[in-house]
Design a protein around this motif. Structure first.
Motif, PDB file in Angstrom:
ATOM      1  N   ALA A  68      44.211  10.374  65.094  1.00 16.50           N
ATOM      2  CA  ALA A  68      43.805  10.821  63.765  1.00 16.50           C
ATOM      3  C   ALA A  68      43.994  12.322  63.568  1.00 16.50           C
ATOM      4  O   ALA A  68      44.110  12.782  62.445  1.00 16.50           O
ATOM      5  CB  ALA A  68      42.342  10.458  63.521  1.00 16.50           C
ATOM      6  N   CYS A  69      44.041  13.090  64.643  1.00 11.21           N
ATOM      7  CA  CYS A  69      44.055  14.548  64.535  1.00 11.21           C
ATOM      8  C   CYS A  69      45.360  15.177  65.005  1.00 11.21           C
ATOM      9  O   CYS A  69      45.384  16.361  65.316  1.00 11.21           O
ATOM     10  CB  CYS A  69      42.922  15.120  65.370  1.00 11.21           C
ATOM     11  N   TRP A  70      46.418  14.431  65.097  1.00 14.31           N
ATOM     12  CA  TRP A  70      47.651  14.944  65.694  1.00 14.31           C
ATOM     13  C   TRP A  70      48.167  16.197  64.983  1.00 14.31           C
ATOM     14  O   TRP A  70      48.466  17.207  65.626  1.00 14.31           O
ATOM     15  CB  TRP A  70      48.719  13.857  65.692  1.00 14.31           C
ATOM     16  N   GLU A  71      48.281  16.182  63.668  1.00 13.72           N
ATOM     17  CA  GLU A  71      48.807  17.330  62.941  1.00 13.72           C
ATOM     18  C   GLU A  71      47.893  18.538  63.077  1.00 13.72           C
ATOM     19  O   GLU A  71      48.358  19.667  63.231  1.00 13.72           O
ATOM     20  CB  GLU A  71      49.014  16.995  61.452  1.00 13.72           C
ATOM     21  N   GLN A  72      46.605  18.312  63.024  1.00 14.83           N
ATOM     22  CA  GLN A  72      45.662  19.418  63.142  1.00 14.83           C
ATOM     23  C   GLN A  72      45.704  20.032  64.541  1.00 14.83           C
ATOM     24  O   GLN A  72      45.635  21.244  64.696  1.00 14.83           O
ATOM     25  CB  GLN A  72      44.252  18.956  62.799  1.00 14.83           C
ATOM     26  N   MET A  73      45.843  19.209  65.567  1.00 13.64           N
ATOM     27  CA  MET A  73      45.930  19.726  66.930  1.00 13.64           C
ATOM     28  C   MET A  73      47.239  20.481  67.147  1.00 13.64           C
ATOM     29  O   MET A  73      47.281  21.463  67.885  1.00 13.64           O
ATOM     30  CB  MET A  73      45.794  18.599  67.955  1.00 13.64           C
ATOM     31  N   GLN A  74      48.297  20.055  66.480  1.00 13.87           N
ATOM     32  CA  GLN A  74      49.562  20.788  66.559  1.00 13.87           C
ATOM     33  C   GLN A  74      49.401  22.184  65.963  1.00 13.87           C
ATOM     34  O   GLN A  74      49.923  23.165  66.502  1.00 13.87           O
ATOM     35  CB  GLN A  74      50.675  20.026  65.832  1.00 13.87           C
ATOM     36  N   ASP A  75      48.679  22.287  64.855  1.00 11.79           N
ATOM     37  CA  ASP A  75      48.421  23.585  64.242  1.00 11.79           C
ATOM     38  C   ASP A  75      47.569  24.472  65.149  1.00 11.79           C
ATOM     39  O   ASP A  75      47.802  25.679  65.254  1.00 11.79           O
ATOM     40  CB  ASP A  75      47.734  23.414  62.890  1.00 11.79           C
ATOM     41  N   VAL A  76      46.575  23.878  65.805  1.00 11.72           N
ATOM     42  CA  VAL A  76      45.729  24.636  66.725  1.00 11.72           C
ATOM     43  C   VAL A  76      46.565  25.169  67.884  1.00 11.72           C
ATOM     44  O   VAL A  76      46.439  26.340  68.276  1.00 11.72           O
ATOM     45  CB  VAL A  76      44.546  23.770  67.237  1.00 11.72           C
ATOM     46  N   MET A  77      47.433  24.344  68.429  1.00  8.63           N
ATOM     47  CA  MET A  77      48.253  24.788  69.555  1.00  8.63           C
ATOM     48  C   MET A  77      49.243  25.864  69.129  1.00  8.63           C
ATOM     49  O   MET A  77      49.515  26.799  69.884  1.00  8.63           O
ATOM     50  CB  MET A  77      48.985  23.606  70.184  1.00  8.63           C
ATOM     51  N   LYS A  78      49.769  25.764  67.938  1.00  6.45           N
ATOM     52  CA  LYS A  78      50.699  26.784  67.448  1.00  6.45           C
ATOM     53  C   LYS A  78      49.988  28.131  67.322  1.00  6.45           C
ATOM     54  O   LYS A  78      50.510  29.164  67.752  1.00  6.45           O
ATOM     55  CB  LYS A  78      51.279  26.357  66.102  1.00  6.45           C
ATOM     56  N   SER A  79      48.798  28.127  66.757  1.00 14.14           N
ATOM     57  CA  SER A  79      48.058  29.384  66.613  1.00 14.14           C
ATOM     58  C   SER A  79      47.573  29.889  67.976  1.00 14.14           C
ATOM     59  O   SER A  79      47.493  31.104  68.186  1.00 14.14           O
ATOM     60  CB  SER A  79      46.898  29.227  65.642  1.00 14.14           C
ATOM     61  N   ALA A  80      47.286  28.988  68.917  1.00 11.90           N
ATOM     62  CA  ALA A  80      46.895  29.418  70.258  1.00 11.90           C
ATOM     63  C   ALA A  80      48.071  30.086  70.975  1.00 11.90           C
ATOM     64  O   ALA A  80      47.892  31.089  71.677  1.00 11.90           O
ATOM     65  CB  ALA A  80      46.404  28.223  71.072  1.00 11.90           C
ATOM     66  N   ARG A  81      49.277  29.559  70.781  1.00  9.54           N
ATOM     67  CA  ARG A  81      50.465  30.187  71.378  1.00  9.54           C
ATOM     68  C   ARG A  81      50.712  31.567  70.771  1.00  9.54           C
ATOM     69  O   ARG A  81      51.076  32.506  71.476  1.00  9.54           O
ATOM     70  CB  ARG A  81      51.683  29.292  71.185  1.00  9.54           C
ATOM     71  N   THR A  82      50.524  31.684  69.472  1.00  9.83           N
ATOM     72  CA  THR A  82      50.690  32.975  68.810  1.00  9.83           C
ATOM     73  C   THR A  82      49.685  33.981  69.349  1.00  9.83           C
ATOM     74  O   THR A  82      50.027  35.133  69.636  1.00  9.83           O
ATOM     75  CB  THR A  82      50.520  32.825  67.292  1.00  9.83           C
ATOM     76  N   LEU A  83      48.440  33.542  69.527  1.00  9.36           N
ATOM     77  CA  LEU A  83      47.408  34.415  70.076  1.00  9.36           C
ATOM     78  C   LEU A  83      47.750  34.818  71.502  1.00  9.36           C
ATOM     79  O   LEU A  83      47.613  35.986  71.877  1.00  9.36           O
ATOM     80  CB  LEU A  83      46.046  33.720  70.020  1.00  9.36           C
ATOM     81  N   ARG A  84      48.222  33.900  72.303  1.00 10.94           N
ATOM     82  CA  ARG A  84      48.581  34.211  73.691  1.00 10.94           C
ATOM     83  C   ARG A  84      49.737  35.209  73.754  1.00 10.94           C
ATOM     84  O   ARG A  84      49.716  36.151  74.547  1.00 10.94           O
ATOM     85  CB  ARG A  84      48.947  32.925  74.430  1.00 10.94           C
ATOM     86  N   LYS A  85      50.740  35.050  72.894  1.00 13.45           N
ATOM     87  CA  LYS A  85      51.858  36.006  72.855  1.00 13.45           C
ATOM     88  C   LYS A  85      51.371  37.390  72.454  1.00 13.45           C
ATOM     89  O   LYS A  85      51.803  38.396  73.019  1.00 13.45           O
ATOM     90  CB  LYS A  85      52.939  35.524  71.896  1.00 13.45           C
ATOM     91  N   ALA A  86      50.475  37.448  71.484  1.00 14.90           N
ATOM     92  CA  ALA A  86      49.931  38.732  71.052  1.00 14.90           C
ATOM     93  C   ALA A  86      49.124  39.383  72.165  1.00 14.90           C
ATOM     94  O   ALA A  86      49.204  40.595  72.389  1.00 14.90           O
ATOM     95  CB  ALA A  86      49.065  38.550  69.805  1.00 14.90           C
ATOM     96  N   MET A  87      48.345  38.596  72.890  1.00 20.63           N
ATOM     97  CA  MET A  87      47.546  39.131  73.984  1.00 20.63           C
ATOM     98  C   MET A  87      48.431  39.614  75.129  1.00 20.63           C
ATOM     99  O   MET A  87      48.146  40.632  75.759  1.00 20.63           O
ATOM    100  CB  MET A  87      46.545  38.081  74.460  1.00 20.63           C
ATOM    101  N   ASN A  88      49.512  38.886  75.410  1.00 22.31           N
ATOM    102  CA  ASN A  88      50.424  39.311  76.468  1.00 22.31           C
ATOM    103  C   ASN A  88      51.183  40.572  76.084  1.00 22.31           C
ATOM    104  O   ASN A  88      51.516  41.388  76.941  1.00 22.31           O
ATOM    105  CB  ASN A  88      51.414  38.194  76.807  1.00 22.31           C
ATOM    106  N   ALA A  89      51.477  40.744  74.813  1.00 23.44           N
ATOM    107  CA  ALA A  89      52.210  41.926  74.357  1.00 23.44           C
ATOM    108  C   ALA A  89      51.313  43.154  74.277  1.00 23.44           C
ATOM    109  O   ALA A  89      51.801  44.279  74.336  1.00 23.44           O
ATOM    110  CB  ALA A  89      52.850  41.653  72.996  1.00 23.44           C
ATOM    111  N   ASP A  90      50.013  42.962  74.163  1.00 26.13           N
ATOM    112  CA  ASP A  90      49.082  44.072  74.063  1.00 26.13           C
ATOM    113  C   ASP A  90      48.900  44.694  75.451  1.00 26.13           C
ATOM    114  O   ASP A  90      48.421  44.036  76.374  1.00 26.13           O
ATOM    115  CB  ASP A  90      47.746  43.590  73.516  1.00 26.13           C
ATOM    116  N   LYS A  91      49.261  45.946  75.583  1.00 28.40           N
ATOM    117  CA  LYS A  91      49.208  46.612  76.888  1.00 28.40           C
ATOM    118  C   LYS A  91      47.828  47.167  77.224  1.00 28.40           C
ATOM    119  O   LYS A  91      47.599  47.631  78.324  1.00 28.40           O
ATOM    120  CB  LYS A  91      50.232  47.769  76.933  1.00 28.40           C
ATOM    121  N   ARG A  92      46.896  47.123  76.297  1.00 28.74           N
ATOM    122  CA  ARG A  92      45.558  47.647  76.562  1.00 28.74           C
ATOM    123  C   ARG A  92      44.748  46.741  77.460  1.00 28.74           C
ATOM    124  O   ARG A  92      43.769  47.167  78.042  1.00 28.74           O
ATOM    125  CB  ARG A  92      44.803  47.859  75.257  1.00 28.74           C
TER     126      ARG A  92
END
Length: 97
Positions: A68-92
């Motif tokens: 029932a939640c496949w599309e919503q979980m895909q959106d969550v994973m996409k935003s989690a990947r974006t957050l992880r990329k931003a955190m990895n790029a942040d040198k602080r």
């Protein structure tokens, strides 16, 4: 005896093809490839990525049914990947991050 000969012949042809492919250097001009500047991926800030992740997670409203939640979980994973990329790029964050 026939299988043994065919097996050796096929293995020999495969080995010869691998050697020829490696030695011939079918990759083009290495100097021209090295001279091209590589584009840097666009990374959003950690604050913006975090806000997007929190909005996505806060908007999840699923029924506890299978599939029932496949599309919503895909959106969550996409935003989690974006957050992880931003955190990895942040040198602080440092190596302990």
């Amino acid at each position: 005896m026939g299988r043994y000969r065919w097996g050796r012949a096929v293995a020999g042809v495969a080995l010869a093809a691998a050697v020829v492919g490696t030695v011939s250097g079918c990759g083009g001009d290495a100097k021209a490839d090295a001279a091209k500047p590589k584009p840097k991926p666009k990374v959003v800030s950690v604050a913006k990525a975090r806000a997007g992740f929190e909005d996505t997670v806060g908007g999840v409203d699923c029924q506890p049914e299978r599939g029932a939640c496949w599309e919503q979980m895909q959106d969550v994973m996409k935003s989690a990947r974006t957050l992880r990329k931003a955190m990895n790029a942040d040198k602080r964050g440092g190596p302990g991050f």
